[in-house]
Design a protein around this motif. Structure first.
Motif, PDB file in Angstrom:
ATOM      1  N   CYS A 242       0.873  -1.174   0.000  1.00  0.00           N
ATOM      2  CA  CYS A 242       0.000   0.000   0.000  1.00  0.00           C
ATOM      3  C   CYS A 242       0.921   1.239   0.000  1.00  0.00           C
TER       4      CYS A 242
ATOM      5  N   CYS B  88       1.242   3.416   2.088  1.00  0.00           N
ATOM      6  CA  CYS B  88       1.781   3.682   3.423  1.00  0.00           C
ATOM      7  C   CYS B  88       3.027   2.842   3.697  1.00  0.00           C
TER       8      CYS B  88
ATOM      9  N   HIS C 109      -3.326   5.728   1.077  1.00  0.00           N
ATOM     10  CA  HIS C 109      -3.270   4.265   1.142  1.00  0.00           C
ATOM     11  C   HIS C 109      -3.614   3.690  -0.231  1.00  0.00           C
TER      12      HIS C 109
HETATM   13 ZN   LIG Z   1      -1.858   1.570   3.911  1.00  0.00          ZN
END
Ligand SMILES: [Zn+2]
Length: 324
Positions: A62, A64, A275
């Motif tokens: 993702c 992140c 995200h």
């Molecule tokens: Zn994430």
């Protein structure tokens, strides 16, 4: 804004390698929304499918930095939607011809008739269930992130028709265009180019020359671009916009003002943590403060990629306004 779902989705359609990752990030930041990336691939990400394994054996993550199975945001979305992201149908379940029928039906008869027909025709019912699942995920994203705008850069036009069939009022379409030469030069580089080469080899039994790989990339660009334009043609004026990657890079605020007016969006500049999944690795960069057109293909690409070697691809590129 009032929508049947309480939130709106800006869906970016077009060819891959067209700059959608930069554009979705910019859109989400400017209008206080969330960029979810290529949502139609979320199941692959959630189950760690082979298609998200990188060259070095690591998984694509993702934005992140965590794998989707360990990301707290996607975990919260899954809980809120009451859906197992790894197991739920969130992309087309139909074969090639049934998909073509579905698209044709949505184009010609719209959402209401498609819903009605689905009661009699199980393949359409299955596709609308996919749409309903996607809406549950969007709604959950909207709740978890506390936003009413979601930007999806899946790019696949079929996915757009599924969403249009279930929530026509909530979805806005951006058909993204980019010079075919730039797209194909990007597609033939590295693992993507190798994947195209092995696809050709599986089909013909012969190792393809670089020129053949470039032509295959042109065809993929043409296919996605024409589908994006067709979806644009069959979408009502206030729910669609054309966006040239090059024009966006020249004047991001100007192009965004045009989108803002067209879709009645409101500038918020409230940045949410990203995200996003899929798309360019640039999604791992927090914010793209300097937007700069990637023209490296003009210097780096070999001659067979710089000139569109198929007449149809050259014709389409010129039709879009790109000069050689
Ligand atoms: Zn994430």
């Amino acid at each position: 804004m009032t929508f049947e779902t309480g939130f709106s989705i800006v869906y970016i359609a077009g060819a891959s390698r067209s700059g959608s990752t930069v554009i979705e990030d910019y859109l989400a930041r400017r209008f206080g929304g969330v960029a979810c990336g290529e949502l139609y691939r979320i199941s692959q990400f959630a189950k760690g499918h082979a298609r998200i394994v990188l060259e070095d054996g690591a998984q694509e993550t993702c934005a992140c930095g965590a794998p989707v199975s360990e990301c707290s945001f996607w975990h919260a979305v899954s809980k809120e939607a009451e859906l197992d992201l790894a197991q739920s149908a969130l992309r087309s379940q139909l074969g090639r011809w049934q998909r073509a029928w579905f698209r044709l039906f949505v184009r010609l008869f719209g959402s209401r008739m498609t819903k009605w027909t689905s009661k009699l025709f199980p393949p359409f019912k299955r596709e609308l269930e996919v749409g309903a699942n996607c809406l549950r995920v969007y709604r959950a994203i909207s709740c978890v992130a506390k936003v009413n705008l979601i930007v999806d850069s899946s790019k696949q036009t079929h996915q757009y028709y599924i969403l249009k069939a279930v929530a026509p009022e909530s979805i806005r379409l951006i058909t993204l265009l980019r010079d075919g030469r730039a797209v194909s030069a990007s597609m033939t580089k590295g693992p993507r180019g190798e994947a195209i080469a092995s696809k050709i080899k599986a089909r013909t039994g012969l190792s393809p020359a670089p020129k053949d790989v470039a032509e295959e990339a042109f065809r993929a660009w043409m296919h996605s671009t024409l589908n994006g334009l067709l979806a644009f043609a069959f979408t009502s004026r206030r729910r669609r916009a054309l966006l040239y990657y090059e024009a966006f890079c020249d004047d991001p605020p100007g192009e965004m003002q045009r989108i803002e007016r067209r879709f009645s969006l409101t500038e918020q500049n409230h940045v949410h943590e990203s995200h996003a999944i899929g798309g360019s690795p640039s999604r791992h960069t927090v914010g793209f403060d300097v937007i700069c057109a990637d023209n490296s293909w003009k210097r780096q690409a070999p001659t067979h990629e710089k000139s569109l070697s198929t007449i149809s691809a050259r014709f389409l590129n010129r039709l879009l306004g790109y000069r050689e």
